[in-house]
Design a protein around this motif. Structure first.
Motif, mmCIF file in Angstrom:
data_model
loop_
_atom_site.group_PDB
_atom_site.id
_atom_site.type_symbol
_atom_site.label_atom_id
_atom_site.label_comp_id
_atom_site.label_asym_id
_atom_site.label_seq_id
_atom_site.Cartn_x
_atom_site.Cartn_y
_atom_site.Cartn_z
ATOM 1 N N SER A 280 0.827 -1.214 0.000
ATOM 2 C CA SER A 280 0.000 0.000 0.000
ATOM 3 C C SER A 280 0.854 1.254 0.000
ATOM 4 N N ILE A 281 1.910 1.255 0.798
ATOM 5 C CA ILE A 281 2.815 2.408 0.850
ATOM 6 C C ILE A 281 3.467 2.632 -0.512
ATOM 7 N N LEU A 282 3.959 1.549 -1.108
ATOM 8 C CA LEU A 282 4.617 1.650 -2.411
ATOM 9 C C LEU A 282 3.655 2.083 -3.509
ATOM 10 N N ALA A 283 2.405 1.643 -3.414
ATOM 11 C CA ALA A 283 1.426 1.974 -4.453
ATOM 12 C C ALA A 283 1.217 3.475 -4.588
ATOM 13 N N THR A 284 1.362 4.215 -3.499
ATOM 14 C CA THR A 284 1.135 5.659 -3.558
ATOM 15 C C THR A 284 2.217 6.384 -4.357
ATOM 16 N N ILE A 285 3.351 5.737 -4.547
ATOM 17 C CA ILE A 285 4.428 6.357 -5.333
ATOM 18 C C ILE A 285 4.583 5.655 -6.676
ATOM 19 N N GLY A 286 3.552 4.911 -7.054
ATOM 20 C CA GLY A 286 3.531 4.299 -8.381
ATOM 21 C C GLY A 286 4.302 3.010 -8.506
ATOM 22 N N ILE A 287 4.645 2.381 -7.397
ATOM 23 C CA ILE A 287 5.374 1.116 -7.434
ATOM 24 C C ILE A 287 4.412 -0.017 -7.100
ATOM 25 N N GLU A 288 4.075 -0.819 -8.089
ATOM 26 C CA GLU A 288 3.153 -1.936 -7.892
ATOM 27 C C GLU A 288 3.947 -3.228 -7.718
ATOM 28 N N THR A 289 3.501 -4.060 -6.798
ATOM 29 C CA THR A 289 4.190 -5.320 -6.546
ATOM 30 C C THR A 289 3.240 -6.303 -5.886
ATOM 31 N N ASP A 290 3.590 -7.587 -5.957
ATOM 32 C CA ASP A 290 2.834 -8.575 -5.193
ATOM 33 C C ASP A 290 3.465 -8.691 -3.811
ATOM 34 N N ARG A 291 2.858 -9.486 -2.935
ATOM 35 C CA ARG A 291 3.376 -9.591 -1.572
ATOM 36 C C ARG A 291 4.797 -10.136 -1.546
ATOM 37 N N ALA A 292 5.072 -11.091 -2.428
ATOM 38 C CA ALA A 292 6.388 -11.728 -2.424
ATOM 39 C C ALA A 292 7.515 -10.740 -2.714
ATOM 40 N N GLY A 293 7.222 -9.744 -3.549
ATOM 41 C CA GLY A 293 8.271 -8.789 -3.911
ATOM 42 C C GLY A 293 8.242 -7.497 -3.123
ATOM 43 N N ALA A 294 7.322 -7.392 -2.169
ATOM 44 C CA ALA A 294 7.129 -6.131 -1.448
ATOM 45 C C ALA A 294 8.360 -5.721 -0.647
ATOM 46 N N GLN A 295 8.955 -6.648 0.077
ATOM 47 C CA GLN A 295 10.087 -6.308 0.948
ATOM 48 C C GLN A 295 11.262 -5.744 0.151
ATOM 49 N N LYS A 296 11.600 -6.391 -0.946
ATOM 50 C CA LYS A 296 12.737 -5.956 -1.746
ATOM 51 C C LYS A 296 12.520 -4.542 -2.287
ATOM 52 N N LEU A 297 11.328 -4.285 -2.827
ATOM 53 C CA LEU A 297 11.058 -2.961 -3.388
ATOM 54 C C LEU A 297 10.905 -1.904 -2.299
ATOM 55 N N TYR A 298 10.364 -2.309 -1.177
ATOM 56 C CA TYR A 298 10.244 -1.381 -0.053
ATOM 57 C C TYR A 298 11.638 -0.926 0.385
ATOM 58 N N ASP A 299 12.543 -1.866 0.533
ATOM 59 C CA ASP A 299 13.916 -1.535 0.931
ATOM 60 C C ASP A 299 14.609 -0.681 -0.125
ATOM 61 N N GLN A 300 14.213 -0.856 -1.368
ATOM 62 C CA GLN A 300 14.838 -0.111 -2.458
ATOM 63 C C GLN A 300 14.379 1.343 -2.505
ATOM 64 N N TYR A 301 13.077 1.569 -2.277
ATOM 65 C CA TYR A 301 12.524 2.903 -2.490
ATOM 66 C C TYR A 301 12.243 3.698 -1.213
ATOM 67 N N ILE A 302 11.990 3.040 -0.112
ATOM 68 C CA ILE A 302 11.717 3.764 1.132
ATOM 69 C C ILE A 302 13.033 4.008 1.845
ATOM 70 N N THR A 303 13.427 5.252 1.912
ATOM 71 C CA THR A 303 14.741 5.590 2.449
ATOM 72 C C THR A 303 14.718 5.956 3.927
ATOM 73 N N GLU A 304 13.524 6.261 4.447
ATOM 74 C CA GLU A 304 13.448 6.706 5.844
ATOM 75 C C GLU A 304 12.063 6.416 6.417
ATOM 76 N N GLU A 305 12.051 5.998 7.670
ATOM 77 C CA GLU A 305 10.819 5.831 8.432
ATOM 78 C C GLU A 305 10.989 6.625 9.723
ATOM 79 N N VAL A 306 10.087 7.546 9.989
ATOM 80 C CA VAL A 306 10.182 8.320 11.228
ATOM 81 C C VAL A 306 8.812 8.383 11.900
ATOM 82 N N ALA A 307 8.836 8.447 13.214
ATOM 83 C CA ALA A 307 7.615 8.680 13.993
ATOM 84 C C ALA A 307 7.752 10.061 14.614
#
Length: 247
Positions: free
Chosen positions: A52-79
């Motif tokens: 869902s997070i990746l979809a907002t930036i135009g990156i579509e993936t199935d569950r199996a590939g989510a972790q790899k693409l998440y690590d590739q495109y999400i550079t920071e997580e902050v609370a």
């Protein structure tokens, strides 16, 4: 002796005991199965969140590939705290908005995800609010100007199929792309879901077309976007060299 044995076997007590044993065995099997599947269920939820997070930036993936693409495109997580400071020792990804919203605003933390796609920076904000029947939720991403929507995704717990549940459809989500969240005076207004003669090509009116017959759900989407986004302004204003978009 044989007749007494048959009578004993057919007695109410025997039937009752057999039923109790059967219930206990079935309950034990179900409990074991639920416990065994829990790690898999948690992992599926985690991967779907990444999708869902990746979809907002135009990156579509199935569950199996989510972790790899998440690590590739999400550079920071902050609370974030309400004043825009970073909450120490808080795992942003694990923050449960359903629980946070039950707290006073001053005690809430606000997760934020920063993405980089081909050198372009995006800010992704989790959303949660109320629909007609139950909670609605999702994510909205903003471009580096913190004014233009890159994309959005929505989901729900119990909206009506064909009506409020349409918020999950691609046509509705795509209508938010390129919309602005600030009005002409520089006030944060979010993006409103409204009925009427809406020009989909006008991306400066802070509006998207409503879903027919789903006014309350649409209002819920409007409210949660503006309510959630306002809590991130202090953080954006604190960024060195960063200008919160105004017009």
């Amino acid at each position: 002796m044989e007749e007494k044995s048959v009578n004993k076997t057919n007695s109410n007590g025997y039937t009752f005991m057999f039923a109790i044993i059967l219930v206990v065995v079935v309950a034990a099997v179900l409990a074991f199965t639920a416990t065994s599947l829990q790690p898999t269920q948690k992992e599926n939820v985690r991967q779907e969140k990444m999708q869902s997070i990746l979809a907002t930036i135009g990156i579509e993936t199935d569950r199996a590939g989510a972790q790899k693409l998440y690590d590739q495109y999400i550079t920071e997580e902050v609370a974030l705290n309400k004043d825009g400071s970073v909450a120490e020792d808080v795992d942003a990804f694990s923050v449960d908005l359903a629980k946070e919203l039950k707290k006073p605003v001053e005690k809430q933390v606000f997760p934020l995800y920063v993405a980089d796609v081909e050198g372009k920076k995006y800010y992704i904000v989790p959303l949660r609010g109320n629909g007609l029947w139950n909670a609605i939720f999702g994510y909205i991403s903003l471009k580096d100007d913190v004014n233009t929507v890159k994309g959005a995704t929505f989901d729900h717990l119990g909206e009506t199929p064909g009506l409020g549940a349409e918020i999950t459809k691609d046509w509705f989500k795509k209508s938010f792309e390129e919309e602005k969240i600030f009005d002409d005076n520089g006030n944060l207004v979010g993006v409103s879901v409204v009925k009427g003669d809406i020009d989909p090509s006008n991306k400066d009116d802070n509006k998207v077309d409503a879903i027919s017959g789903a006014t309350i759900t649409g209002d819920g989407v409007s409210n949660m976007i503006s309510e959630r986004l306002k809590h991130y302004l202090p953080y954006f204003e604190k960024q060195k060299g960063f200008k919160v978009a105004t017009r």
